[in-house]
Write an enzyme that holds these catalytic residues in place. Structure first.
Site, PDB file in Angstrom:
ATOM      1  N   ASP A   1       0.890  -1.162  -0.023  1.00  0.00           N
ATOM      2  CA  ASP A   1      -0.120  -0.011   0.032  1.00  0.00           C
ATOM      3  C   ASP A   1       0.676   1.135  -0.016  1.00  0.00           C
ATOM      4  OD1 ASP A   1      -2.003   2.023   0.566  1.00  0.00           O
ATOM      5  OD2 ASP A   1      -2.249   1.456   2.538  1.00  0.00           O
TER       6      ASP A   1
ATOM      7  N   ASP B   1      -2.100   5.648  -5.305  1.00  0.00           N
ATOM      8  CA  ASP B   1      -2.085   4.658  -3.924  1.00  0.00           C
ATOM      9  C   ASP B   1      -2.935   3.523  -4.640  1.00  0.00           C
ATOM     10  OD1 ASP B   1      -3.060   3.833  -1.809  1.00  0.00           O
ATOM     11  OD2 ASP B   1      -4.606   5.248  -1.103  1.00  0.00           O
TER      12      ASP B   1
END
Length: 508
Positions: A101, A288
């Site tokens: 992430d 992201d």
């Protein structure tokens, strides 16, 4: 004799090169990513957590204006995440499936000491007593996400990624994973690849230690999501550089503008080649990998919804603004009044110097900094007015008549994104949907309907949902876009820590 010796040395070197793994020969470390389709369990959990996410969104928006980095993490929704990889923690390595992430910076996995959260029993759990390299830390930790929170404490141990072993890595042993969210999740934990500035407990991220311990030669990592695959092999994350077979052409690089997230400046967003106007003066964006969808300002998402026929919700406040103030707003725009001042002039907002805020709600004072944070709660009428101004500006730029403009704005009032976070579309209409383009580094990066529409299920029972979701972040931090897997699947993404930049090229 000397010539023969040199030849033998060269031959031996060549043979050794062929025997070495490709990763070692290239100086790259590859982690295979698995892909799973979005399923109904995820969608049920998504809907159940929508109310909580909206509450967190309101709270996070209030603090984002103050420059609080960590709050965007609170908006993150992992329920529709599709890409996972495997790591090991401890010696011998205990295996965990994690999301890599770039929108957070901590590593956490469930702990064997997680006794009272049902979610922990559905996942692999770290057992410190079975690791020869475990070091006790004990500092408490807590991370809030848009779809749940985890709590626990820090520990230190070796972390294995591919053939690399990161020593003495600080990570969170999660002893509390409440709610349905983590119970139905297909991953065990999260490995954050953001900057240390947003790391909970100021823990050194795994990525930093890979560089510090000399495990990779080039401080770069890259993502390739295989959007053509079904469930199974879903792509690769490559540490130490990039694989030329993962992309086409050259990368367009933009500098990181604010450390914490991989944040950069983005230009206009175009629908079917036409400007939406909202980001023409610039917006911030974050690449992201831990977000599945594309999140952006409600004003633009609404325009996109209207163009792709996405189901939305009717906003009576929006319709009231159009019927009672629409002509007045148009007249002010035609008289070249500053757009950001218009809603205060018609009495629906007050102007705080940067943007409109709800009339009657005074500035929130940041106790520590002693100054206004700018992240003020706006009421629905103020919000609707500011969206109407953006939409009208855009239509005037296209030389539309006033009657057509007011009718169009009224239609948009019926297409506002659902607060449940997803908007359904007709699967049979994909061919007629427009391309959506983002301007990054002066170049247009287009997404086709088959790239931004997500399909749930197969055959006659298949459902299609828009890959766009609304999220409004006020100045000075916003307007903000979060470019998640929908975008990164279409464009190979390079995160260059050494040169503090992000790069995009068409995925192969």
């Amino acid at each position: 004799m000397g010539t023969r010796s040199v030849a033998l040395v060269l031959l031996a070197s060549a043979l050794l090169q062929t025997l070495l793994p490709a990763t070692a020969a290239e100086g790259l470390v590859r982690i295979a990513l698995k892909k799973r389709p979005i399923d109904q369990n995820s969608r049920v959990a998504e809907r159940l957590s929508a109310e909580e996410r909206q509450r967190l969104l309101r709270g996070a928006v209030n603090s984002l204006g103050s420059g609080d980095e960590g709050d965007i993490i609170a908006l993150k929704n992992y329920m529709n995440a599709q890409y996972f990889g495997e790591i090991g923690v401890g010696t011998p390595a205990q295996k965990f499936t994690v999301i890599f992430d770039t929108g957070s910076s901590n590593l956490w996995v469930p702990s064997s000491k997680c006794y009272f959260s049902i979610a922990c029993y559905f996942h692999s759990r770290y057992k410190s007593g079975q690791s020869n390299t475990y070091k006790k830390n004990g500092k408490p930790a807590e991370i809030h996400y848009g779809t749940g929170a985890i709590a626990g404490y820090f520990s230190e141990d070796s972390v294995t990624l591919g053939d690399l072993v990161v020593k003495d890595q600080e990570f969170i042993e999660a002893t509390k994973e409440p709610g349905l969210t983590f119970m139905v999740a297909k991953f065990d934990g999260i490995l954050g690849l953001g900057f240390q500035e947003i790391s909970v407990g100021n823990a050194v991220p795994v990525w930093y230690n890979m560089i510090k311990q000399g495990l990779i030669s080039d401080p770069v990592f890259s993502f390739w999501f295989n959007r053509h695959a079904g469930e199974g092999e879903g792509g690769e994350i490559v540490f130490g550089g990039m694989d030329p077979s993962h992309y086409k052409g050259d990368h367009t690089y933009v500098p990181v503008t604010q450390k914490g997230y991989w944040q950069f400046n983005m230009g206009d967003v175009l629908v079917d080649g036409k400007s939406t106007g909202f980001c023409a003066g610039g917006c911030a964006a974050i690449a992201d990998s831990g977000t599945s969808l594309l999140a952006g300002p409600t004003a633009i998402i609404t325009e996109i919804n209207e163009k792709i026929g996405a189901a939305g919700v009717v906003s009576q406040e929006c319709k009231t603004v159009v019927s009672q103030y629409g002509q007045q707003i148009l007249d002010l725009l035609l008289s070249e009044t500053q757009p950001k001042m218009i809603c205060s002039q018609v009495g629906l907002c007050t102007f705080d110097g940067t943007h409109g805020v709800s009339a009657g709600i005074r500035s929130v004072v940041d106790d520590e900094a002693g100054k206004s944070n700018g992240g003020l709660q706006s009421d629905p009428m103020c919000n609707a007015c500011e969206m109407a101004v953006v939409w009208m500006q855009n239509q005037l730029a296209q030389n539309k008549t006033q009657e057509l403009i007011l009718n169009y704005i009224n239609q948009l009032c019926e297409r506002l994104p659902s607060p449940m976070g997803e908007s359904s579309v007709d699967c049979a209409s994909l061919k007629s949907m427009p391309d959506i383009a983002f301007t990054i580094g002066g170049k247009k990066f287009s997404l086709k309907p088959e790239q931004y529409i997500l399909k749930v299920g197969e055959g006659p029972a298949a459902q299609c949902i828009s890959g766009f979701t609304a999220m409004d972040i006020p100045p000075p931090r916003g307007p903000l876009w979060i470019l998640g897997d929908v975008f990164m699947g279409a464009y190979h993404t390079v995160f260059d820590y050494g040169k503090q930049r992000v790069g995009f090229a068409e995925s192969a």
